[in-house]
Design an enzyme around this catalytic site. Structure first.
Site, PDB file in Angstrom:
ATOM      1  N   ASP A  11     -10.880 -27.885  32.950  1.00 21.11           N
ATOM      2  CA  ASP A  11     -12.303 -27.699  33.225  1.00 21.11           C
ATOM      3  C   ASP A  11     -13.082 -28.622  32.291  1.00 21.11           C
ATOM      4  OD1 ASP A  11     -14.769 -26.828  33.965  1.00 21.11           O
ATOM      5  OD2 ASP A  11     -14.502 -24.755  33.314  1.00 21.11           O
ATOM      6  N   ASP A 105     -15.599 -30.950  38.532  1.00 22.17           N
ATOM      7  CA  ASP A 105     -15.280 -30.829  37.112  1.00 22.17           C
ATOM      8  C   ASP A 105     -14.101 -29.918  36.799  1.00 22.17           C
ATOM      9  OD1 ASP A 105     -16.596 -28.554  37.916  1.00 22.17           O
ATOM     10  OD2 ASP A 105     -17.860 -28.406  36.122  1.00 22.17           O
ATOM     11  N   GLU A 106     -13.355 -29.469  37.794  1.00 17.61           N
ATOM     12  CA  GLU A 106     -12.199 -28.636  37.479  1.00 17.61           C
ATOM     13  C   GLU A 106     -11.135 -28.752  38.560  1.00 17.61           C
ATOM     14  OE1 GLU A 106     -12.723 -24.363  37.545  1.00 17.61           O
ATOM     15  OE2 GLU A 106     -14.513 -24.556  38.786  1.00 17.61           O
TER      16      GLU A 106
END
Length: 446
Positions: A11, A105-106
């Site tokens: 993350d 983002d993850e």
């Protein structure tokens, strides 16, 4: 359940704000809030410096300004975020071919498909620190937090424990010991409404929920949610990591920290989601005919509404208008905990001028937006270039003037200069983007 910790969750920390701090040296170490900057705007991401003042995603910009008035409020640069995400996803795919992106983002990674053959704590820690260093280098300095465990559930929880820039490895057999003391809200799907029902039943922690029978959880929460929670509080999660498949739809959704009841705020979020979806459609040279909204209410009831256009489009104005109409068909007065917009029925062609006009959207989309949809030529945070002074970014604009700070990720904090809004030597910079491959995920969150 796996016998070894072979599921990685990575993350990127405060991603949108971190990219802004990377590219704007004068903002490093200072509160940065990315999102809609107008009175009806919505916060997409807040830097950790801003979070200490209570600012969080999905909060109204007006409330964020009240909590942290000295922060830098930026409209955002979605092309820069997407380009950075693609570079990070390549690093993950270099480690393992089985990567499941969840958002820009993850992502989850299946380490059993990697070259790693030693999953002892020492070997895993060395490998993960090497990975984090590679992500940091590829992203130009963005930190990421990693969790490694025997399941997706525990890996995702673990990645959140030592933020920012954290690393937590959870060995097989220790999963329940890890989560038992935690608040039950750590379990996916346990939001404000569900946690309030559990609280009234005396259930506060994961350990409390573990002691409750499955029948009682079903009585409290309903069939599907009760059965699911009964499994998850026991760390029972055997979901596989699934590589990204051929895109059949492009969607954006947000789960909110608190249930939202403000109709104006919901409409702004719909407009922002529509803008993000259409930006991704254009990047993939696709268009779509069917618009779908997903609405999860305070009591975990989920509604979907769809409508089909006469021809494919990638126009955010069209998608936003239709999505708002679909949301208006659902009674959201009691609170919304999740809201999503999707476009499906994808095609590689676009019906030009679908509605035969060039009207502006009914309300300005909030959050990070592609430049083509910005009403103003210059917006706070936007990249610009001056014929004499070079590249910079918009510090502020109004009253016929635009103030620019001239700096880049590779320079020290730069000087601030003000120009007339129509200065011929100043113009918006071409949005950053990558090479247009298909590495980025179909779901976007902040």
């Amino acid at each position: 359940m796996r016998s070894e910790p072979t599921v990685l969750h990575l993350d990127l920390d405060a991603f949108f704000a971190s990219v802004e701090q990377r590219d704007k040296p004068s903002l490093r170490g200072k509160p940065v809030i990315v999102g809609g900057i107008g009175p009806r705007g919505v916060v997409s991401t807040a830097s950790y410096e801003a979070r200490t003042f209570g600012v969080h995603s999905a909060m109204s910009t007006a409330q964020a300004r009240a909590l942290c008035p000295h922060a830098a409020f930026l409209n955002g640069r979605f092309g820069a975020y997407r380009a950075t995400s693609r570079r990070v996803m390549r690093v993950l795919r270099d480690l393992s071919p089985i990567v499941e992106p969840l958002s820009l983002d993850e992502a989850f990674v299946d380490l059993t498909a990697s070259a790693l053959d030693d999953f002892s704590p020492t070997a895993l820690e060395t490998a993960m620190r090497d990975l984090k260093a590679s992500v940091h280098e590829a992203s130009g300095g963005i930190a990421g937090s990693a969790g490694v465990a025997t399941s997706k559930l525990i890996a995702k929880i673990a990645s959140d424990l030592d933020k920012p820039d954290g690393l937590r490895i959870v060995g097989a057999g220790t999963e329940r010991d890890l989560i038992r003391p935690m608040q039950v809200t750590v379990i996916p799907g346990v939001g404000p409404a569900t946690s309030e029902r559990l609280r009234r039943a005396g259930i506060h922690t994961v350990a409390d929920a573990e002691r409750v029978t499955e029948a009682e959880l079903v009585r409290l929460l309903g069939n599907a949610h009760g059965h699911s929670l009964h499994k998850l509080v026991r760390a029972d999660d055997d979901r596989p990591v699934e590589s990204q498949r051929e895109t059949k739809s492009v969607s954006v959704e947000d789960t909110f920290d608190t249930d939202l009841v403000d109709a104006t705020l919901l409409r702004s979020i719909v407009a922002r989601h529509a803008a993000h979806v259409c930006e991704r459609l254009r990047a993939a040279r696709l268009s779509g005919r069917t618009v779908t909204v997903k609405i999860r209410l305070y009591d975990f009831t989920t509604h979907s509404r769809s409508a089909t256009l006469p021809a494919p489009t990638d126009d955010a104005r069209v998608v936003s208008r239709l999505a708002r109409q679909l949301v208006d068909d659902v009674d959201t007065g009691a609170g919304v905990r999740l809201l999503g917009v999707a476009v499906s029925g994808l095609a590689d062609w676009i019906q030009e001028d679908l509605f035969g006009d060039d009207e502006e959207p009914d309300e300005p989309p909030s959050g990070p937006l592609p430049a083509v949809h910005q009403r103003a030529r210059y917006v706070p945070g936007g990249d610009v270039v001056h014929r004499t002074y070079g590249p910079g970014w918009v510090w502020g604009a109004g009253l016929g003037r635009v103030t620019v700070r001239f700096e880049t990720a590779a320079t020290p904090p730069g000087p601030v200069r003000t120009f007339g809004i129509d200065d011929p030597d100043l113009e918006p910079a071409r949005p950053e983007d990558d090479d247009g491959d298909a590495d980025d995920p179909a779901t976007v969150s902040a």
